[in-house]
Design a protein around this motif. Structure first.
Motif, PDB file in Angstrom:
ATOM      1  N   GLY A 211       0.796  -1.218   0.000  1.00  0.00           N
ATOM      2  CA  GLY A 211       0.000   0.000   0.000  1.00  0.00           C
ATOM      3  C   GLY A 211       0.828   1.266   0.000  1.00  0.00           C
ATOM      4  N   GLY A 212       0.136   2.395  -0.163  1.00  0.00           N
ATOM      5  CA  GLY A 212       0.825   3.675  -0.142  1.00  0.00           C
ATOM      6  C   GLY A 212       1.538   3.937   1.164  1.00  0.00           C
ATOM      7  N   ASN A 213       1.039   3.366   2.254  1.00  0.00           N
ATOM      8  CA  ASN A 213       1.699   3.546   3.551  1.00  0.00           C
ATOM      9  C   ASN A 213       2.971   2.720   3.684  1.00  0.00           C
ATOM     10  OD1 ASN A 213       0.210   1.163   3.571  1.00  0.00           O
ATOM     11  ND2 ASN A 213      -0.445   1.363   5.690  1.00  0.00           N
ATOM     12  N   ASP A 214       3.286   1.914   2.658  1.00  0.00           N
ATOM     13  CA  ASP A 214       4.523   1.118   2.664  1.00  0.00           C
ATOM     14  C   ASP A 214       5.643   1.755   1.852  1.00  0.00           C
ATOM     15  OD1 ASP A 214       3.533  -1.160   4.167  1.00  0.00           O
ATOM     16  OD2 ASP A 214       2.344  -1.658   2.406  1.00  0.00           O
ATOM     17  N   ILE A 215       5.348   2.789   1.100  1.00  0.00           N
ATOM     18  CA  ILE A 215       6.327   3.328   0.155  1.00  0.00           C
ATOM     19  C   ILE A 215       7.597   3.796   0.846  1.00  0.00           C
ATOM     20  CG2 ILE A 215       6.784   5.265  -1.402  1.00  0.00           C
ATOM     21  CD1 ILE A 215       3.936   4.953  -2.460  1.00  0.00           C
ATOM     22  N   GLU A 216       7.475   4.603   1.909  1.00  0.00           N
ATOM     23  CA  GLU A 216       8.677   5.112   2.580  1.00  0.00           C
ATOM     24  C   GLU A 216       9.519   3.974   3.145  1.00  0.00           C
ATOM     25  OE1 GLU A 216       9.716   8.172   2.376  1.00  0.00           O
ATOM     26  OE2 GLU A 216       7.936   8.650   1.195  1.00  0.00           O
ATOM     27  N   MET A 217       8.872   2.959   3.668  1.00  0.00           N
ATOM     28  CA  MET A 217       9.601   1.806   4.209  1.00  0.00           C
ATOM     29  C   MET A 217      10.342   1.046   3.106  1.00  0.00           C
ATOM     30  SD  MET A 217       8.113  -1.495   6.328  1.00  0.00           S
ATOM     31  CE  MET A 217       6.963  -2.040   5.039  1.00  0.00           C
ATOM     32  N   LEU A 218       9.681   0.799   1.987  1.00  0.00           N
ATOM     33  CA  LEU A 218      10.321   0.056   0.903  1.00  0.00           C
ATOM     34  C   LEU A 218      11.482   0.831   0.291  1.00  0.00           C
ATOM     35  CD1 LEU A 218       7.314  -1.630  -0.967  1.00  0.00           C
ATOM     36  CD2 LEU A 218       8.611  -2.425   1.005  1.00  0.00           C
ATOM     37  N   LYS A 219      11.378   2.150   0.302  1.00  0.00           N
ATOM     38  CA  LYS A 219      12.474   2.975  -0.193  1.00  0.00           C
ATOM     39  C   LYS A 219      13.628   3.011   0.800  1.00  0.00           C
ATOM     40  CE  LYS A 219      11.232   7.039  -1.761  1.00  0.00           C
ATOM     41  NZ  LYS A 219      10.457   8.314  -1.852  1.00  0.00           N
ATOM     42  N   TYR A 220      13.332   2.876   2.073  1.00  0.00           N
ATOM     43  CA  TYR A 220      14.349   3.017   3.123  1.00  0.00           C
ATOM     44  C   TYR A 220      15.256   1.795   3.220  1.00  0.00           C
ATOM     45  CZ  TYR A 220      16.371   3.911   7.742  1.00  0.00           C
ATOM     46  OH  TYR A 220      17.238   4.116   8.774  1.00  0.00           O
ATOM     47  N   VAL A 221      14.699   0.602   3.098  1.00  0.00           N
ATOM     48  CA  VAL A 221      15.493  -0.610   3.288  1.00  0.00           C
ATOM     49  C   VAL A 221      16.322  -0.910   2.039  1.00  0.00           C
ATOM     50  CG1 VAL A 221      13.836  -1.570   4.933  1.00  0.00           C
ATOM     51  CG2 VAL A 221      13.622  -2.128   2.492  1.00  0.00           C
ATOM     52  N   LYS A 222      17.227  -1.871   2.158  1.00  0.00           N
ATOM     53  CA  LYS A 222      18.063  -2.269   1.022  1.00  0.00           C
ATOM     54  C   LYS A 222      17.229  -2.962  -0.052  1.00  0.00           C
ATOM     55  CE  LYS A 222      21.857  -3.446  -1.252  1.00  0.00           C
ATOM     56  NZ  LYS A 222      22.690  -2.455  -1.957  1.00  0.00           N
ATOM     57  N   TYR A 223      16.400  -3.901   0.370  1.00  0.00           N
ATOM     58  CA  TYR A 223      15.599  -4.683  -0.576  1.00  0.00           C
ATOM     59  C   TYR A 223      14.110  -4.459  -0.284  1.00  0.00           C
ATOM     60  CZ  TYR A 223      20.095  -7.077  -1.015  1.00  0.00           C
ATOM     61  OH  TYR A 223      21.423  -7.373  -1.179  1.00  0.00           O
ATOM     62  N   GLY A 224      13.503  -3.536  -1.006  1.00  0.00           N
ATOM     63  CA  GLY A 224      12.083  -3.273  -0.850  1.00  0.00           C
ATOM     64  C   GLY A 224      11.283  -4.118  -1.820  1.00  0.00           C
ATOM     65  N   VAL A 225      10.401  -4.970  -1.310  1.00  0.00           N
ATOM     66  CA  VAL A 225       9.648  -5.904  -2.142  1.00  0.00           C
ATOM     67  C   VAL A 225       8.173  -5.501  -2.168  1.00  0.00           C
ATOM     68  CG1 VAL A 225       8.997  -8.310  -2.511  1.00  0.00           C
ATOM     69  CG2 VAL A 225      11.246  -7.761  -1.551  1.00  0.00           C
ATOM     70  N   ALA A 226       7.655  -5.243  -3.361  1.00  0.00           N
ATOM     71  CA  ALA A 226       6.237  -4.933  -3.535  1.00  0.00           C
ATOM     72  C   ALA A 226       5.489  -6.207  -3.908  1.00  0.00           C
ATOM     73  CB  ALA A 226       6.044  -3.883  -4.624  1.00  0.00           C
ATOM     74  N   MET A 227       4.331  -6.390  -3.319  1.00  0.00           N
ATOM     75  CA  MET A 227       3.488  -7.519  -3.670  1.00  0.00           C
ATOM     76  C   MET A 227       2.902  -7.318  -5.068  1.00  0.00           C
ATOM     77  SD  MET A 227       3.842  -9.315  -0.960  1.00  0.00           S
ATOM     78  CE  MET A 227       2.579 -10.595  -1.161  1.00  0.00           C
ATOM     79  N   GLY A 228       2.545  -8.416  -5.729  1.00  0.00           N
ATOM     80  CA  GLY A 228       1.944  -8.329  -7.056  1.00  0.00           C
ATOM     81  C   GLY A 228       0.623  -7.596  -7.057  1.00  0.00           C
ATOM     82  N   ASN A 229      -0.054  -7.584  -5.916  1.00  0.00           N
ATOM     83  CA  ASN A 229      -1.322  -6.875  -5.772  1.00  0.00           C
ATOM     84  C   ASN A 229      -1.139  -5.439  -5.284  1.00  0.00           C
ATOM     85  OD1 ASN A 229      -0.792  -8.957  -3.443  1.00  0.00           O
ATOM     86  ND2 ASN A 229      -1.736  -7.197  -2.442  1.00  0.00           N
ATOM     87  N   ALA A 230       0.113  -4.973  -5.240  1.00  0.00           N
ATOM     88  CA  ALA A 230       0.400  -3.623  -4.743  1.00  0.00           C
ATOM     89  C   ALA A 230      -0.129  -2.557  -5.690  1.00  0.00           C
ATOM     90  CB  ALA A 230       1.900  -3.442  -4.559  1.00  0.00           C
ATOM     91  N   ARG A 231      -0.361  -1.372  -5.132  1.00  0.00           N
ATOM     92  CA  ARG A 231      -0.692  -0.216  -5.960  1.00  0.00           C
ATOM     93  C   ARG A 231       0.492   0.099  -6.880  1.00  0.00           C
ATOM     94  NH1 ARG A 231      -5.113   2.550  -3.511  1.00  0.00           N
ATOM     95  NH2 ARG A 231      -4.539   4.527  -4.485  1.00  0.00           N
ATOM     96  N   GLN A 232       0.227   0.673  -8.052  1.00  0.00           N
ATOM     97  CA  GLN A 232       1.277   0.873  -9.038  1.00  0.00           C
ATOM     98  C   GLN A 232       2.398   1.763  -8.507  1.00  0.00           C
ATOM     99  OE1 GLN A 232       1.547  -0.788 -12.001  1.00  0.00           O
ATOM    100  NE2 GLN A 232       3.609   0.091 -11.933  1.00  0.00           N
ATOM    101  N   GLU A 233       2.049   2.779  -7.730  1.00  0.00           N
ATOM    102  CA  GLU A 233       3.091   3.669  -7.209  1.00  0.00           C
ATOM    103  C   GLU A 233       4.026   2.946  -6.244  1.00  0.00           C
ATOM    104  OE1 GLU A 233      -0.718   4.817  -4.801  1.00  0.00           O
ATOM    105  OE2 GLU A 233      -0.209   4.080  -6.827  1.00  0.00           O
TER     106      GLU A 233
END
Length: 269
Positions: A211-233
């Motif tokens: 979700g959008g509330n995960d973006i900052e976390m995924l950008k912060y870590v070394k390996y940010g993994v988005a789920m296939g059902n994630a929002r495009q952003e």
């Protein structure tokens, strides 16, 4: 070497419309822990709402989108509330527009709402949690509030953040509503807290979200993994995009990064 992994809950560890995290996911988390990797929850849920779906022994919790940090024993180590002036401004705004929109909010005492409408009911049914207790709007000013959820359009959201709650930030994981938090705190600041706490470097981190509330976390870590059902952003900023939550996306990604093998043996990066 990956030493710490942070997991969103809804849409990541847990399928929507299901009440508990699947055993297959929990077995993978146990394998990670057995290999010495620390595993954390980083969720928009409150701590009590997280505990409704699992009693897994996580090494720590980032709750309410980073507003609250809780250790493995359930002790609160930090908490950050929405500035009172922003809550006051919101109450004034809503008092002049009684039917403007519905607000639910998280406090130390529990989760409450100024009204119960169909959008709120749909939200709570998606994640299988009880409806909040309905309280008068002014009650919003009587407790420290860690997170609001507002059932509004993106256009209304912009009005609220730009003009009413200027010390806050809004994030979305669903088109019908947005979470509002103190702009100084998010899932990434929660991750940073736990890395300092355990003495782990950013280069040794991974996180999963949708979700959008995960973006900052995924950008912060070394390996940010988005789920296939994630929002495009979310997919756009991710290091890696895995399968959907319904297709064991977390397990597939752990195997992709050689953290989890078919026979559930583990190797490290």
């Amino acid at each position: 070497m990956v030493k710490a992994i942070f997991f969103d809950v809804d849409g990541t560890l847990l399928r929507f419309n299901e009440e508990t995290i699947p055993d297959s996911i929990l077995d993978s988390l146990r394998c990670l822990k057995n290999s010495g990797i620390k595993v954390f929850v980083a969720s928009g849920r409150s701590y009590a709402q997280i505990k409704r779906v699992t009693d897994f022994p996580f090494d720590g919790f980032v709750a309410s989108n980073g507003a609250v940090g809780i250790d493995a024993e359930g002790k609160v180590l930090y908490k950050s509330s929405i500035p009172y002036i922003d809550l006051f401004n919101l109450v004034q705004y809503l008092e002049s527009r009684p039917s403007a929109f519905c607000v639910s909010y998280m406090t130390e005492e529990g989760v409450f709402a100024n009204d119960i409408n169909e959008l709120l009911k749909h939200h709570y049914s998606l994640i299988h949690i009880p409806l909040p207790e309905k309280r008068p709007l002014l009650e919003l000013l009587r407790s420290k509030v860690f997170q609001l959820t507002v059932y509004i359009t993106p256009e209304q959201e912009k009005t609220i953040i730009d003009n009413i709650m200027v010390n806050c930030v809004a994030t979305r994981w669903h088109d019908d509503f947005a979470d509002i938090n103190n702009q100084r705190y998010n899932k990434a600041t929660g991750v940073a807290f736990w890395l300092r706490y355990y003495g782990i470097g950013k280069r040794d981190t991974m996180a999963f979200g949708d979700g959008g509330n995960d973006i900052e976390m995924l950008k912060y870590v070394k390996y940010g993994v988005a789920m296939g059902n994630a929002r495009q952003e979310v997919k756009d900023i991710a290091y890696h995009v895995t399968a959907e939550v319904d297709e064991q996306g977390v397990v597939q990604a752990l195997k992709y990064f050689n953290l989890l093998q078919e026979e559930d043996g583990l190797i490290t990066l």
